[in-house]
Write a protein that holds these residues in place. Structure first.
Motif, PDB file in Angstrom:
ATOM      1  N   TYR A 127       0.816  -1.219   0.000  1.00  0.00           N
ATOM      2  CA  TYR A 127       0.000   0.000   0.000  1.00  0.00           C
ATOM      3  C   TYR A 127       0.851   1.271   0.000  1.00  0.00           C
ATOM      4  O   TYR A 127       0.410   2.317  -0.498  1.00  0.00           O
ATOM      5  CB  TYR A 127      -0.950   0.001   1.189  1.00  0.00           C
ATOM      6  N   ASN A 128       2.054   1.193   0.545  1.00  0.00           N
ATOM      7  CA  ASN A 128       2.916   2.376   0.586  1.00  0.00           C
ATOM      8  C   ASN A 128       3.807   2.510  -0.644  1.00  0.00           C
ATOM      9  O   ASN A 128       4.265   3.615  -0.956  1.00  0.00           O
ATOM     10  CB  ASN A 128       3.795   2.341   1.846  1.00  0.00           C
ATOM     11  N   LEU A 129       4.049   1.416  -1.359  1.00  0.00           N
ATOM     12  CA  LEU A 129       4.983   1.457  -2.487  1.00  0.00           C
ATOM     13  C   LEU A 129       4.305   1.414  -3.854  1.00  0.00           C
ATOM     14  O   LEU A 129       4.882   1.874  -4.840  1.00  0.00           O
ATOM     15  CB  LEU A 129       5.975   0.292  -2.384  1.00  0.00           C
ATOM     16  N   ILE A 130       3.108   0.858  -3.933  1.00  0.00           N
ATOM     17  CA  ILE A 130       2.422   0.727  -5.227  1.00  0.00           C
ATOM     18  C   ILE A 130       1.482   1.914  -5.425  1.00  0.00           C
ATOM     19  O   ILE A 130       0.570   2.128  -4.617  1.00  0.00           O
ATOM     20  CB  ILE A 130       1.647  -0.597  -5.296  1.00  0.00           C
ATOM     21  N   PRO A 131       1.684   2.680  -6.460  1.00  0.00           N
ATOM     22  CA  PRO A 131       0.859   3.888  -6.676  1.00  0.00           C
ATOM     23  C   PRO A 131      -0.644   3.619  -6.727  1.00  0.00           C
ATOM     24  O   PRO A 131      -1.434   4.489  -6.339  1.00  0.00           O
ATOM     25  CB  PRO A 131       1.374   4.410  -8.029  1.00  0.00           C
ATOM     26  N   TYR A 132      -1.044   2.454  -7.197  1.00  0.00           N
ATOM     27  CA  TYR A 132      -2.464   2.117  -7.320  1.00  0.00           C
ATOM     28  C   TYR A 132      -3.207   2.279  -5.996  1.00  0.00           C
ATOM     29  O   TYR A 132      -4.385   2.644  -5.962  1.00  0.00           O
ATOM     30  CB  TYR A 132      -2.580   0.674  -7.830  1.00  0.00           C
ATOM     31  N   PHE A 133      -2.518   2.016  -4.862  1.00  0.00           N
ATOM     32  CA  PHE A 133      -3.173   2.025  -3.553  1.00  0.00           C
ATOM     33  C   PHE A 133      -3.068   3.362  -2.823  1.00  0.00           C
ATOM     34  O   PHE A 133      -3.670   3.528  -1.760  1.00  0.00           O
ATOM     35  CB  PHE A 133      -2.581   0.924  -2.656  1.00  0.00           C
ATOM     36  N   ARG A 134      -2.326   4.317  -3.354  1.00  0.00           N
ATOM     37  CA  ARG A 134      -2.102   5.575  -2.630  1.00  0.00           C
ATOM     38  C   ARG A 134      -3.375   6.359  -2.333  1.00  0.00           C
ATOM     39  O   ARG A 134      -3.481   6.971  -1.262  1.00  0.00           O
ATOM     40  CB  ARG A 134      -1.111   6.435  -3.406  1.00  0.00           C
ATOM     41  N   PRO A 135      -4.380   6.359  -3.211  1.00  0.00           N
ATOM     42  CA  PRO A 135      -5.596   7.130  -2.889  1.00  0.00           C
ATOM     43  C   PRO A 135      -6.324   6.643  -1.640  1.00  0.00           C
ATOM     44  O   PRO A 135      -7.057   7.409  -1.012  1.00  0.00           O
ATOM     45  CB  PRO A 135      -6.463   6.959  -4.150  1.00  0.00           C
ATOM     46  N   VAL A 136      -6.142   5.376  -1.282  1.00  0.00           N
ATOM     47  CA  VAL A 136      -6.856   4.832  -0.118  1.00  0.00           C
ATOM     48  C   VAL A 136      -5.916   4.518   1.042  1.00  0.00           C
ATOM     49  O   VAL A 136      -6.337   3.921   2.029  1.00  0.00           O
ATOM     50  CB  VAL A 136      -7.635   3.549  -0.515  1.00  0.00           C
ATOM     51  N   LEU A 137      -4.657   4.912   0.922  1.00  0.00           N
ATOM     52  CA  LEU A 137      -3.642   4.541   1.916  1.00  0.00           C
ATOM     53  C   LEU A 137      -4.019   4.976   3.326  1.00  0.00           C
ATOM     54  O   LEU A 137      -3.991   4.173   4.268  1.00  0.00           O
ATOM     55  CB  LEU A 137      -2.298   5.161   1.517  1.00  0.00           C
ATOM     56  N   ASP A 138      -4.392   6.232   3.498  1.00  0.00           N
ATOM     57  CA  ASP A 138      -4.598   6.783   4.844  1.00  0.00           C
ATOM     58  C   ASP A 138      -5.812   6.189   5.559  1.00  0.00           C
ATOM     59  O   ASP A 138      -5.871   6.207   6.800  1.00  0.00           O
ATOM     60  CB  ASP A 138      -4.746   8.298   4.769  1.00  0.00           C
ATOM     61  N   ASN A 139      -6.775   5.668   4.812  1.00  0.00           N
ATOM     62  CA  ASN A 139      -8.013   5.179   5.430  1.00  0.00           C
ATOM     63  C   ASN A 139      -8.134   3.657   5.444  1.00  0.00           C
ATOM     64  O   ASN A 139      -9.169   3.133   5.852  1.00  0.00           O
ATOM     65  CB  ASN A 139      -9.221   5.761   4.689  1.00  0.00           C
ATOM     66  N   SER A 140      -7.098   2.957   5.017  1.00  0.00           N
ATOM     67  CA  SER A 140      -7.171   1.493   4.922  1.00  0.00           C
ATOM     68  C   SER A 140      -6.758   0.827   6.235  1.00  0.00           C
ATOM     69  O   SER A 140      -5.711   1.146   6.803  1.00  0.00           O
ATOM     70  CB  SER A 140      -6.275   0.992   3.788  1.00  0.00           C
ATOM     71  N   LEU A 141      -7.606  -0.082   6.685  1.00  0.00           N
ATOM     72  CA  LEU A 141      -7.340  -0.884   7.875  1.00  0.00           C
ATOM     73  C   LEU A 141      -7.598  -2.346   7.540  1.00  0.00           C
ATOM     74  O   LEU A 141      -8.437  -2.656   6.689  1.00  0.00           O
ATOM     75  CB  LEU A 141      -8.244  -0.458   9.030  1.00  0.00           C
ATOM     76  N   MET A 142      -6.916  -3.241   8.216  1.00  0.00           N
ATOM     77  CA  MET A 142      -7.085  -4.669   7.933  1.00  0.00           C
ATOM     78  C   MET A 142      -7.251  -5.458   9.222  1.00  0.00           C
ATOM     79  O   MET A 142      -6.561  -5.208  10.210  1.00  0.00           O
ATOM     80  CB  MET A 142      -5.890  -5.208   7.147  1.00  0.00           C
ATOM     81  N   VAL A 143      -8.167  -6.419   9.202  1.00  0.00           N
ATOM     82  CA  VAL A 143      -8.329  -7.378  10.297  1.00  0.00           C
ATOM     83  C   VAL A 143      -8.483  -8.768   9.693  1.00  0.00           C
ATOM     84  O   VAL A 143      -8.798  -8.923   8.515  1.00  0.00           O
ATOM     85  CB  VAL A 143      -9.557  -7.056  11.171  1.00  0.00           C
ATOM     86  N   GLY A 144      -8.283  -9.776  10.517  1.00  0.00           N
ATOM     87  CA  GLY A 144      -8.526 -11.144  10.083  1.00  0.00           C
ATOM     88  C   GLY A 144      -7.283 -12.003  10.078  1.00  0.00           C
ATOM     89  O   GLY A 144      -6.170 -11.517   9.858  1.00  0.00           O
ATOM     90  N   ALA A 145      -7.478 -13.304  10.297  1.00  0.00           N
ATOM     91  CA  ALA A 145      -6.371 -14.257  10.386  1.00  0.00           C
ATOM     92  C   ALA A 145      -6.041 -14.910   9.057  1.00  0.00           C
ATOM     93  O   ALA A 145      -5.348 -15.934   9.018  1.00  0.00           O
ATOM     94  CB  ALA A 145      -6.714 -15.338  11.419  1.00  0.00           C
ATOM     95  N   SER A 146      -6.525 -14.332   7.941  1.00  0.00           N
ATOM     96  CA  SER A 146      -6.329 -14.974   6.644  1.00  0.00           C
ATOM     97  C   SER A 146      -4.854 -15.168   6.309  1.00  0.00           C
ATOM     98  O   SER A 146      -4.452 -16.230   5.825  1.00  0.00           O
ATOM     99  CB  SER A 146      -7.006 -14.157   5.547  1.00  0.00           C
ATOM    100  N   GLY A 147      -4.030 -14.134   6.527  1.00  0.00           N
ATOM    101  CA  GLY A 147      -2.610 -14.262   6.224  1.00  0.00           C
ATOM    102  C   GLY A 147      -1.947 -15.347   7.054  1.00  0.00           C
ATOM    103  O   GLY A 147      -1.151 -16.140   6.545  1.00  0.00           O
ATOM    104  N   GLY A 192      -9.225  -5.976  -6.132  1.00  0.00           N
ATOM    105  CA  GLY A 192     -10.631  -5.958  -5.775  1.00  0.00           C
ATOM    106  C   GLY A 192     -10.898  -5.153  -4.520  1.00  0.00           C
ATOM    107  O   GLY A 192     -10.030  -4.421  -4.012  1.00  0.00           O
ATOM    108  N   SER A 193     -12.107  -5.317  -3.986  1.00  0.00           N
ATOM    109  CA  SER A 193     -12.510  -4.553  -2.803  1.00  0.00           C
ATOM    110  C   SER A 193     -11.745  -4.971  -1.551  1.00  0.00           C
ATOM    111  O   SER A 193     -11.603  -4.198  -0.610  1.00  0.00           O
ATOM    112  CB  SER A 193     -14.017  -4.719  -2.568  1.00  0.00           C
ATOM    113  N   ASN A 194     -11.250  -6.207  -1.528  1.00  0.00           N
ATOM    114  CA  ASN A 194     -10.469  -6.692  -0.382  1.00  0.00           C
ATOM    115  C   ASN A 194      -9.018  -6.905  -0.789  1.00  0.00           C
ATOM    116  O   ASN A 194      -8.410  -7.919  -0.483  1.00  0.00           O
ATOM    117  CB  ASN A 194     -11.071  -8.003   0.153  1.00  0.00           C
ATOM    118  N   ALA A 195      -8.483  -5.917  -1.494  1.00  0.00           N
ATOM    119  CA  ALA A 195      -7.113  -6.037  -2.003  1.00  0.00           C
ATOM    120  C   ALA A 195      -6.109  -6.257  -0.880  1.00  0.00           C
ATOM    121  O   ALA A 195      -5.219  -7.106  -0.977  1.00  0.00           O
ATOM    122  CB  ALA A 195      -6.748  -4.795  -2.803  1.00  0.00           C
ATOM    123  N   GLY A 196      -6.250  -5.507   0.212  1.00  0.00           N
ATOM    124  CA  GLY A 196      -5.303  -5.628   1.311  1.00  0.00           C
ATOM    125  C   GLY A 196      -5.281  -7.016   1.917  1.00  0.00           C
ATOM    126  O   GLY A 196      -4.216  -7.576   2.181  1.00  0.00           O
ATOM    127  N   GLY A 197      -6.476  -7.585   2.116  1.00  0.00           N
ATOM    128  CA  GLY A 197      -6.549  -8.933   2.668  1.00  0.00           C
ATOM    129  C   GLY A 197      -5.901  -9.956   1.766  1.00  0.00           C
ATOM    130  O   GLY A 197      -5.209 -10.863   2.235  1.00  0.00           O
TER     131      GLY A 197
END
Length: 304
Positions: A127-147, A192-197
């Protein structure tokens, strides 16, 4: 209700019960959060609940992360809905049982925690290095044990690639193909909508693969985690006042054999022997082991 509480309490009293303990911790956290959400929402304090969950969630922004570094651990014990935790815990149980049986309790815990940490770090880096994610960087949060769960899935598939699960409508499927299928799905969903996950899935999958490969070389990447838990446990457990007996008598029924065996303290295989057995499993499958080799591997898993 008392019976349910007894089950939870007994799960944490047992030794070598890391898989069930991890699942129970996730369930307990989920139930506490759901109950808190209902109570606070009905009391018109839903904002308080959301602020609390945000503090447990992993932010994509490195700047925001600096103010809540604990979230790198807490996020993979938090789930936002019933299906989220259901699928994660099912995957963790199915594949975690294999890792627990063949690598032992401590190494299962190592894989889970490393998967959560590395998955979270890869999410933040992306999210910090790929330009595609910069518009949502400040508001993105992640939860879950998927990783963390993906790390366990890929670790099992790397260790036992030809082990088969019976799947509904599909029949027997080797777990390496199950792992590969979900990795491909995660790659396709990184926009997609759950890109971070899904990015966290890939980070967890990567460390699960690397962990087993390094373990076969005699390197346990999770040894610092084991050392931390051993230190914490040592603060609450008094050292034994008597030396351990050199001979024990146990009946083993869950490692591919069923017989009563006498073990001496020196019978526990060292790391090189365990690595040779793991290599043999990787090449030819678990059933290629002799009964004595299965006994050795099971003894090693109880030690770890």
């Amino acid at each position: 209700m008392s019976g349910i509480f007894d089950d939870f309490r007994n799960a944490f009293r047992k030794t070598n019960n890391g898989l069930i303990q991890i699942i129970f911790i996730n369930i307990i956290v989920f139930l506490v959060l759901i109950l808190s959400k209902v109570i606070l929402t009905l009391s018109s304090f839903s904002g308080v609940y959301q602020s609390f969950v945000d503090k447990l969630s992993l932010p994509a922004s490195i700047y925001n992360f600096i103010f809540q570094p604990w979230s790198l651990i807490t996020y993979f014990f938090v789930h936002d809905d019933i299906f989220h935790i259901l699928f994660n815990m099912l995957f963790l149980y199915w594949f975690g049982s294999l890792v627990h049986e063949y690598l032992g309790n401590k190494r299962l815990i190592n894989v889970y925690i490393l998967g959560g940490i590395v998955g979270g770090l890869v999410y933040m880096l992306a999210y910090n290095l790929i330009p595609y994610f910069r518009p949502v960087l400040d508001n993105s949060l992640m939860v879950g044990a998927s990783g963390a769960a993906f790390a366990v899935v890929v670790a099992a598939a790397t260790l036992l690639p030809d082990y088969t699960f019976m799947l509904l409508f599909l029949g027997p499927v080797r777990i390496k193909y199950i792992a590969l299928f979900y990795i491909v799905i995660s790659i396709a969903s990184t926009i997609g909508s759950n890109a971070g996950g899904n990015i966290a899935h890939l980070g967890g999958a990567l460390i699960g693969y690397i962990y087993v490969k390094q373990l076969k070389k005699g390197i346990d990447l999770g040894s610092p985690i084991t050392a931390i838990f051993d230190f914490i446990r040592g603060l609450f457990v008094e050292p034994p006042s008597k030396p351990q007996m050199k001979v024990t008598h146990r009946s083993y029924t869950n490692a591919g054999f069923s017989q009563t065996t006498h073990f001496k303290e020196g019978d526990t295989p060292d790391e090189s022997e365990v690595d040779e057995l793991l290599d043999k499993i990787s090449r030819s499958g678990y059933e290629s082991l002799t009964k004595d080799e299965k006994l050795k591997l099971f003894k090693a898993s109880q030690k770890n």
